[in-house]
Design a protein around this motif. Sequence first.
Motif, PDB file in Angstrom:
ATOM      1  N   ASP A   1       0.903  -1.802  -0.023  1.00 40.17           N
ATOM      2  CA  ASP A   1       0.100  -0.165   0.216  1.00 40.17           C
ATOM      3  C   ASP A   1       0.838   0.765  -0.015  1.00 40.17           C
ATOM      4  O   ASP A   1       0.530   2.446   0.713  1.00 40.17           O
TER       5      ASP A   1
ATOM      6  N   TYR B   1       4.736   5.469   3.640  1.00 38.35           N
ATOM      7  CA  TYR B   1       3.540   5.454   3.173  1.00 38.35           C
ATOM      8  C   TYR B   1       2.980   7.889   3.672  1.00 38.35           C
ATOM      9  O   TYR B   1       3.551   8.162   3.503  1.00 38.35           O
TER      10      TYR B   1
ATOM     11  N   ALA C   1      -1.151   7.087   8.960  1.00 40.12           N
ATOM     12  CA  ALA C   1      -0.409   5.397   8.318  1.00 40.12           C
ATOM     13  C   ALA C   1       0.543   4.612   8.494  1.00 40.12           C
ATOM     14  O   ALA C   1       0.379   3.264   9.004  1.00 40.12           O
TER      15      ALA C   1
ATOM     16  N   ALA D   1       1.278   1.171  10.705  1.00 41.68           N
ATOM     17  CA  ALA D   1       1.790   0.607   9.831  1.00 41.68           C
ATOM     18  C   ALA D   1       2.663  -0.706  11.395  1.00 41.68           C
ATOM     19  O   ALA D   1       2.887  -2.108  11.341  1.00 41.68           O
TER      20      ALA D   1
ATOM     21  N   SER E   1       0.895   9.246   5.109  1.00 45.67           N
ATOM     22  CA  SER E   1       0.808  10.563   6.185  1.00 45.67           C
ATOM     23  C   SER E   1       1.189   9.568   7.364  1.00 45.67           C
ATOM     24  O   SER E   1       1.833   8.566   7.576  1.00 45.67           O
TER      25      SER E   1
END
Length: 257
Positions: free
Chosen positions: A169, A240, A245, A249, A242
């Motif tokens: 992602d 990522y 996020a 994680a 942000s």
Amino acid sequence: MSDPYETTEAHLERLLGRALNSFDLPDPLVERLGAALAHSSSLYTTHHSPSAGLWRETHRHTYLLPDGAAVSLWELAYRLKGDRGTRCEVYAGKDELRLAVARIFGETPSDAVLSPLGDRGDEDGLDGDLALLGALFAASAPRERHREYTVEQSADHARRVLRRAENADRPGERVAALLRSAYAHQITQAFGGRRCLADGRDAGFSLYEHSFVLLDGTELSLWEVEHTATPDGRHMCEVYESEAAARGAMKMRTRVR
């Protein structure tokens, strides 16, 4: 426990770095503490039992926030029988601390277990901590937080950050296209060097913010997580869009089985 010349940011980073359970703290609380202006640390309780091979201390770390509020973190440092090193855990409240003491040492989580040292006329010494924090802040020169960007191959730096990301992602082509116009950047470590248990193993985590300035003057950041919470303990990078996020994680990685 505390270096008088240590900045509040460094103190908080060091505290969270040695705590085995720092990722259990609420993210909003960690974000608020990241803006703290001053700090004060004090030994709250101590309990040594050489015959039983047990040792523990609790420390109170109080932080002064920009809105004038004071927030405390409670640190439990302990050694169990047969332990060679000291383990540390950190909690947002005394009730959580009591439960941790009861869980680890098999004691009743009562007020007597965590009676403060010395004679404190105010509630748990908070008024004294606030007075000390106010004095520390008044004595320090006001500092404006600002970014200092480096103008040097920033677009190439962004490309390399995205290329080494291994998470599925990670930012996609939209972000990559925007960063091709980056002309300046800054790298900042946020609460780096933490260690925790992931799947029963000791693992290290570091979080970096890569801030970029684009040709149109806008700013854009990538958040990079470096860790060793992998099946074989190898070093891995995730990126990522942000901070939320990225921290999510990290928290998930500590709980993967």
